[in-house]
Design a protein around this motif. Sequence first.
Motif, PDB file in Angstrom:
ATOM      1  N   ALA A 160     -56.850  87.130 -37.345  1.00 19.35           N
ATOM      2  CA  ALA A 160     -56.841  87.180 -35.877  1.00 19.35           C
ATOM      3  C   ALA A 160     -56.351  85.873 -35.267  1.00 19.35           C
ATOM      4  O   ALA A 160     -55.676  85.862 -34.237  1.00 19.35           O
ATOM      5  CB  ALA A 160     -58.238  87.518 -35.364  1.00 19.35           C
ATOM      6  N   LYS A 161     -56.701  84.757 -35.905  1.00 20.81           N
ATOM      7  CA  LYS A 161     -56.320  83.453 -35.369  1.00 20.81           C
ATOM      8  C   LYS A 161     -54.804  83.330 -35.246  1.00 20.81           C
ATOM      9  O   LYS A 161     -54.277  82.821 -34.254  1.00 20.81           O
ATOM     10  CB  LYS A 161     -56.870  82.345 -36.267  1.00 20.81           C
ATOM     11  CG  LYS A 161     -56.720  80.941 -35.700  1.00 20.81           C
ATOM     12  CD  LYS A 161     -57.452  79.925 -36.558  1.00 20.81           C
ATOM     13  CE  LYS A 161     -57.415  78.540 -35.935  1.00 20.81           C
ATOM     14  NZ  LYS A 161     -58.194  77.559 -36.758  1.00 20.81           N
ATOM     15  N   GLU A 162     -54.076  83.789 -36.275  1.00 18.72           N
ATOM     16  CA  GLU A 162     -52.611  83.740 -36.236  1.00 18.72           C
ATOM     17  C   GLU A 162     -52.045  84.859 -35.366  1.00 18.72           C
ATOM     18  O   GLU A 162     -50.999  84.703 -34.737  1.00 18.72           O
ATOM     19  CB  GLU A 162     -52.048  83.859 -37.659  1.00 18.72           C
ATOM     20  CG  GLU A 162     -52.393  82.692 -38.579  1.00 18.72           C
ATOM     21  CD  GLU A 162     -53.780  82.789 -39.193  1.00 18.72           C
ATOM     22  OE1 GLU A 162     -54.270  81.772 -39.692  1.00 18.72           O
ATOM     23  OE2 GLU A 162     -54.373  83.896 -39.154  1.00 18.72           O
ATOM     24  N   ALA A 163     -52.757  85.995 -35.331  1.00 12.43           N
ATOM     25  CA  ALA A 163     -52.240  87.167 -34.618  1.00 12.43           C
ATOM     26  C   ALA A 163     -52.120  86.955 -33.113  1.00 12.43           C
ATOM     27  O   ALA A 163     -51.293  87.587 -32.459  1.00 12.43           O
ATOM     28  CB  ALA A 163     -53.121  88.382 -34.899  1.00 12.43           C
ATOM     29  N   VAL A 164     -52.934  86.059 -32.561  1.00 11.84           N
ATOM     30  CA  VAL A 164     -52.838  85.818 -31.119  1.00 11.84           C
ATOM     31  C   VAL A 164     -51.761  84.793 -30.784  1.00 11.84           C
ATOM     32  O   VAL A 164     -51.561  84.464 -29.620  1.00 11.84           O
ATOM     33  CB  VAL A 164     -54.184  85.355 -30.512  1.00 11.84           C
ATOM     34  CG1 VAL A 164     -55.233  86.448 -30.644  1.00 11.84           C
ATOM     35  CG2 VAL A 164     -54.662  84.053 -31.149  1.00 11.84           C
ATOM     36  N   SER A 165     -51.082  84.291 -31.813  1.00  6.65           N
ATOM     37  CA  SER A 165     -50.092  83.240 -31.578  1.00  6.65           C
ATOM     38  C   SER A 165     -48.699  83.586 -32.104  1.00  6.65           C
ATOM     39  O   SER A 165     -47.868  82.698 -32.297  1.00  6.65           O
ATOM     40  CB  SER A 165     -50.567  81.926 -32.221  1.00  6.65           C
ATOM     41  OG  SER A 165     -51.787  81.506 -31.654  1.00  6.65           O
ATOM     42  N   LEU A 166     -48.436  84.863 -32.355  1.00  7.40           N
ATOM     43  CA  LEU A 166     -47.126  85.267 -32.867  1.00  7.40           C
ATOM     44  C   LEU A 166     -46.033  85.030 -31.826  1.00  7.40           C
ATOM     45  O   LEU A 166     -46.146  85.472 -30.691  1.00  7.40           O
ATOM     46  CB  LEU A 166     -47.138  86.747 -33.269  1.00  7.40           C
ATOM     47  CG  LEU A 166     -48.062  87.156 -34.418  1.00  7.40           C
ATOM     48  CD1 LEU A 166     -47.914  88.648 -34.700  1.00  7.40           C
ATOM     49  CD2 LEU A 166     -47.776  86.335 -35.668  1.00  7.40           C
ATOM     50  N   ARG A 167     -44.993  84.356 -32.247  1.00  5.84           N
ATOM     51  CA  ARG A 167     -43.870  84.094 -31.344  1.00  5.84           C
ATOM     52  C   ARG A 167     -42.679  85.000 -31.669  1.00  5.84           C
ATOM     53  O   ARG A 167     -41.577  84.789 -31.186  1.00  5.84           O
ATOM     54  CB  ARG A 167     -43.495  82.614 -31.384  1.00  5.84           C
ATOM     55  CG  ARG A 167     -44.561  81.756 -30.697  1.00  5.84           C
ATOM     56  CD  ARG A 167     -44.227  80.289 -30.650  1.00  5.84           C
ATOM     57  NE  ARG A 167     -45.251  79.561 -29.907  1.00  5.84           N
ATOM     58  CZ  ARG A 167     -45.190  79.297 -28.596  1.00  5.84           C
ATOM     59  NH1 ARG A 167     -44.149  79.704 -27.887  1.00  5.84           N
ATOM     60  NH2 ARG A 167     -46.157  78.629 -27.999  1.00  5.84           N
TER      61      ARG A 167
END
Length: 468
Positions: A163-170
């Motif tokens: 989830a931590k990476e999923a909210v920061s996908l560019r």
Amino acid sequence: MKTYDAIVIGAGPGGYPCAIRLAQLKQKVLCIEKENVGGVCLNWGCIPSKALISAAHLYEKSQAGAAMGIKVSGVELDANKMQDWKEGIVKKLTGGVGSLLKGNGADVVNGTATVVGPKRVDVTRADGSVEQFEATKAIVIATGSTTIEIPTFKFDGDTIIGAKEAVSLRRIPKRLMVIGGGVIGLELGMVYQAFGAELIVVEALPELLTGVDPDCTKIVERKILKRGGTIHKNAKALGYEKQKDGSVGVKILADGKEQTIVVDTVLVAVGMRPSSKGLGLEKVGVTVDQRGFVPTDKFCRTNVPSIYAIGDVSGPPLLAHKATKEGEIAAEVIAGHKAEKDWVAIPGAIFTDPEIATVGLTEAEAKAKGLEVSIGKFPFSVLGKAMAMNETEGFVKIVADKKTKQVLGVHIVGPEASTMISEASLSLEMAAFLEDLSLTIHPHPTLGESLMEAAAHAMGAAIHIANR
């Protein structure tokens, strides 16, 4: 050694309100945070995900105005700019929390805390130095929780993410697999589905959103399928192999057969685990259960009288608003005031599309308790306000005791469900009866009318829907 009345370990939605309330109650308080103030919720949980969800709704709505006579063309998503906007919100809120702590008189130290005694904490700073602190009254454990990592799907920050990476996908993945059909997986999965990703959900259990009223879940499931998504229930993700083009071939077991599904990104969302390891709790005699949770009494105290635990680390439900309430309770108890965990029910909100919000008993839970129930249900499809918003999916469902007519639970799926559940929560806290809701005049035209109508429906007196 520096001395305080109370030391709070963790500055998330449980820790920082606890520290602020302690300071308001004239206690000398230290708040220790090893990363950023605001915890999971503000930095990569509740707030960032809801920002992306709002963007997804706007993106979808901008392309669905034809029925209203509004034609929009050339709608484009700039993922980088969206992330910059989201990060601006996070920075503003976390900065605000820091200011509130300071403004109320709480001290803040950055570092990793270790409990070395019933009233002693060591803090290891980034440079390796160690500071010692003593609490004359209490230590509060507010370390929250973190994402569970599956051994066969270890996070690499690129194709296998949490989830931590999923909210920061560019970049928006063309094909996204979500392992886990719970709250986090469906919320974020539906965000990227709205942005055009092909969504595949793999859930090990028979139903999505286990524990939620199944009538509500069906509406969300139908929306995923309507958008072209695929859902595998009673299925397991066995492993994966990276392809030459950078994609991932995920092997799953579904319907008794193994198959490989090729995707660009895999979001592992199988739940959260308490962050209790490495704190030294067991060494000072604090009980930690097999799952890593720290049991507490109604005053938020552990089995060691001077050590308290609040929020996710103290047990489910793992909700920010539950953590905040416990933080306030612990602070008041430590300061000598009368307070305890005496709520009737804790509401939950799931920001899927449409939203689900729930409080109290489900129909199945009430029947399992041996209660005879009355059910009231009012669909948004016949509600004027919902029609005017062009958001008619879902309903309000009220579970009440058939004999006494007391409201036992409310379950909403549809537009603004997360907002409407607050009235339902108050109804349970005030021990309201169906008549209390149905006889309360609700303004027209609003979504809130559906609560009034559902209550009336449970009594066979609804005006705008046929009664049973």
